[in-house]
Design a protein around this motif. Structure first.
Motif, PDB file in Angstrom:
ATOM      1  N   ARG A   1      38.214  44.071  39.893  1.00 31.21           N
ATOM      2  CA  ARG A   1      38.175  44.212  41.249  1.00 31.21           C
ATOM      3  C   ARG A   1      39.071  43.354  42.415  1.00 31.21           C
ATOM      4  O   ARG A   1      39.354  44.918  42.764  1.00 31.21           O
ATOM      5  CB  ARG A   1      36.446  44.689  41.306  1.00 31.21           C
ATOM      6  CG  ARG A   1      35.746  44.800  40.734  1.00 31.21           C
ATOM      7  CD  ARG A   1      34.194  45.085  40.991  1.00 31.21           C
ATOM      8  NE  ARG A   1      33.177  45.864  40.493  1.00 31.21           N
ATOM      9  CZ  ARG A   1      32.114  45.509  39.451  1.00 31.21           C
ATOM     10  NH1 ARG A   1      31.818  44.053  39.541  1.00 31.21           N
ATOM     11  NH2 ARG A   1      31.281  46.100  38.563  1.00 31.21           N
ATOM     12  N   ARG A   2      39.273  42.132  42.117  1.00 32.57           N
ATOM     13  CA  ARG A   2      40.202  42.228  43.035  1.00 32.57           C
ATOM     14  C   ARG A   2      41.061  42.096  42.984  1.00 32.57           C
ATOM     15  O   ARG A   2      41.901  42.285  44.168  1.00 32.57           O
ATOM     16  CB  ARG A   2      39.830  40.558  43.128  1.00 32.57           C
ATOM     17  CG  ARG A   2      38.463  39.772  43.267  1.00 32.57           C
ATOM     18  CD  ARG A   2      39.178  37.672  43.106  1.00 32.57           C
ATOM     19  NE  ARG A   2      38.100  37.403  43.470  1.00 32.57           N
ATOM     20  CZ  ARG A   2      38.393  36.727  44.280  1.00 32.57           C
ATOM     21  NH1 ARG A   2      38.987  36.047  45.256  1.00 32.57           N
ATOM     22  NH2 ARG A   2      36.685  35.758  44.977  1.00 32.57           N
TER      23      ARG A   2
ATOM     24  N   TRP B   1      38.134  30.935  41.950  1.00 36.38           N
ATOM     25  CA  TRP B   1      39.632  32.616  42.732  1.00 36.38           C
ATOM     26  C   TRP B   1      40.807  31.528  43.323  1.00 36.38           C
ATOM     27  O   TRP B   1      40.174  31.115  44.381  1.00 36.38           O
ATOM     28  CB  TRP B   1      39.131  33.302  43.354  1.00 36.38           C
ATOM     29  CG  TRP B   1      38.184  34.012  42.199  1.00 36.38           C
ATOM     30  CD1 TRP B   1      36.139  33.613  42.288  1.00 36.38           C
ATOM     31  CD2 TRP B   1      38.355  34.612  41.488  1.00 36.38           C
ATOM     32  NE1 TRP B   1      35.453  34.422  42.016  1.00 36.38           N
ATOM     33  CE2 TRP B   1      36.451  34.793  40.852  1.00 36.38           C
ATOM     34  CE3 TRP B   1      39.453  35.065  40.761  1.00 36.38           C
ATOM     35  CZ2 TRP B   1      36.642  36.206  39.688  1.00 36.38           C
ATOM     36  CZ3 TRP B   1      39.319  36.287  39.894  1.00 36.38           C
ATOM     37  CH2 TRP B   1      37.585  36.196  39.188  1.00 36.38           C
TER      38      TRP B   1
ATOM     39  N   LEU C   1      44.419  34.098  39.478  1.00 38.70           N
ATOM     40  CA  LEU C   1      43.690  34.830  39.627  1.00 38.70           C
ATOM     41  C   LEU C   1      42.480  33.774  40.054  1.00 38.70           C
ATOM     42  O   LEU C   1      42.506  33.291  41.026  1.00 38.70           O
ATOM     43  CB  LEU C   1      43.064  35.837  39.012  1.00 38.70           C
ATOM     44  CG  LEU C   1      44.394  37.123  38.860  1.00 38.70           C
ATOM     45  CD1 LEU C   1      43.342  37.894  38.183  1.00 38.70           C
ATOM     46  CD2 LEU C   1      45.261  37.776  40.467  1.00 38.70           C
TER      47      LEU C   1
ATOM     48  N   ALA D   1      34.999  41.106  37.507  1.00 41.86           N
ATOM     49  CA  ALA D   1      35.335  40.444  39.408  1.00 41.86           C
ATOM     50  C   ALA D   1      36.550  40.355  39.259  1.00 41.86           C
ATOM     51  O   ALA D   1      37.100  41.094  40.179  1.00 41.86           O
ATOM     52  CB  ALA D   1      34.719  39.035  38.969  1.00 41.86           C
ATOM     53  N   GLY D   2      37.908  40.094  38.370  1.00 44.30           N
ATOM     54  CA  GLY D   2      38.960  39.671  38.323  1.00 44.30           C
ATOM     55  C   GLY D   2      39.828  41.097  38.368  1.00 44.30           C
ATOM     56  O   GLY D   2      40.604  41.370  39.735  1.00 44.30           O
TER      57      GLY D   2
ATOM     58  N   TRP E   1      43.253  33.340  44.118  1.00 40.87           N
ATOM     59  CA  TRP E   1      43.784  34.494  44.760  1.00 40.87           C
ATOM     60  C   TRP E   1      43.234  35.190  45.822  1.00 40.87           C
ATOM     61  O   TRP E   1      42.696  35.854  45.398  1.00 40.87           O
ATOM     62  CB  TRP E   1      45.137  34.836  43.038  1.00 40.87           C
ATOM     63  CG  TRP E   1      45.907  35.812  43.573  1.00 40.87           C
ATOM     64  CD1 TRP E   1      47.108  35.879  43.973  1.00 40.87           C
ATOM     65  CD2 TRP E   1      45.850  37.637  43.991  1.00 40.87           C
ATOM     66  NE1 TRP E   1      48.114  37.577  44.286  1.00 40.87           N
ATOM     67  CE2 TRP E   1      47.592  38.425  43.885  1.00 40.87           C
ATOM     68  CE3 TRP E   1      44.502  38.819  43.861  1.00 40.87           C
ATOM     69  CZ2 TRP E   1      47.075  40.039  44.498  1.00 40.87           C
ATOM     70  CZ3 TRP E   1      44.405  39.379  43.939  1.00 40.87           C
ATOM     71  CH2 TRP E   1      46.129  40.652  44.066  1.00 40.87           C
ATOM     72  N   ARG E   2      44.331  35.461  46.434  1.00 41.67           N
ATOM     73  CA  ARG E   2      43.234  36.365  47.431  1.00 41.67           C
ATOM     74  C   ARG E   2      41.976  36.334  47.599  1.00 41.67           C
ATOM     75  O   ARG E   2      40.702  36.895  47.277  1.00 41.67           O
ATOM     76  CB  ARG E   2      43.433  37.802  46.478  1.00 41.67           C
ATOM     77  CG  ARG E   2      44.370  38.209  46.777  1.00 41.67           C
ATOM     78  CD  ARG E   2      45.295  39.071  47.777  1.00 41.67           C
ATOM     79  NE  ARG E   2      46.580  39.824  48.095  1.00 41.67           N
ATOM     80  CZ  ARG E   2      46.896  40.525  48.663  1.00 41.67           C
ATOM     81  NH1 ARG E   2      46.346  40.723  50.081  1.00 41.67           N
ATOM     82  NH2 ARG E   2      48.408  41.307  48.443  1.00 41.67           N
ATOM     83  N   GLY E   3      41.545  35.244  48.069  1.00 46.91           N
ATOM     84  CA  GLY E   3      40.614  35.229  48.720  1.00 46.91           C
ATOM     85  C   GLY E   3      39.457  33.551  47.960  1.00 46.91           C
ATOM     86  O   GLY E   3      39.409  34.116  47.161  1.00 46.91           O
TER      87      GLY E   3
ATOM     88  N   SER F   1      41.335  46.331  44.492  1.00 49.73           N
ATOM     89  CA  SER F   1      40.986  46.048  46.602  1.00 49.73           C
ATOM     90  C   SER F   1      42.435  46.352  46.505  1.00 49.73           C
ATOM     91  O   SER F   1      42.929  46.840  48.250  1.00 49.73           O
ATOM     92  CB  SER F   1      40.573  45.123  46.427  1.00 49.73           C
ATOM     93  OG  SER F   1      40.496  43.959  46.875  1.00 49.73           O
ATOM     94  N   THR F   2      43.437  45.662  45.485  1.00 46.67           N
ATOM     95  CA  THR F   2      44.907  45.269  46.564  1.00 46.67           C
ATOM     96  C   THR F   2      45.654  46.802  45.802  1.00 46.67           C
ATOM     97  O   THR F   2      47.187  46.557  46.653  1.00 46.67           O
ATOM     98  CB  THR F   2      45.181  44.166  45.852  1.00 46.67           C
ATOM     99  OG1 THR F   2      45.889  44.228  44.592  1.00 46.67           O
ATOM    100  CG2 THR F   2      44.533  42.680  46.584  1.00 46.67           C
TER     101      THR F   2
END
Length: 108
Positions: free
Chosen positions: A77-78, A55, A40, A74-75, A57-59, A81-82
């Motif tokens: 939350r990322r 980051w 991540l 924060a990880g 992964w994903r953005g 969201s998926t």
């Protein structure tokens, strides 16, 4: 250091050296994915005591956090969201088929 982030995710900080870590989602290992999990972010402790997360992964992006716990949140939350939902997709507006448009023009 590991954290049970959610029923679906299992985050792990993998040490890379003095003051540097990889943040991985180990839930992919249990599902038959990559042995190291999904990468991540790369995390580094800064001179001021804060933590910088890069980051991947994903953005992609760079963020600074006051603690490792804040990085893990924060990880989470990322990843959350998926996670899929049971809601229906939003319909995409479209134009009438060409055959319909041509018959309307010829009727004029």
């Amino acid at each position: 250091m590991t954290i049970e982030a959610a029923p679906v995710h299992h985050l792990e900080l993998v040490p890379m050296g003095d003051g540097a870590w990889r943040l991985c989602d180990r839930s992919r290992v249990r599902l038959g994915g990559d042995e190291d999990g999904t990468l991540l972010a790369y995390i580094e402790r800064l001179a001021g005591g804060e933590y910088e997360a890069v980051w991947v992964w994903r953005g992609a992006g760079v963020e600074t956090f006051p603690s490792l716990e804040a990085v893990l949140v924060a990880g989470t939350r990322r990843l959350s969201s998926t996670v899929g939902s049971d809601s229906k997709p939003v319909p995409i507006p479209h134009r009438a088929p060409l055959s319909f448009r041509w018959t309307r023009r010829s009727a004029r």
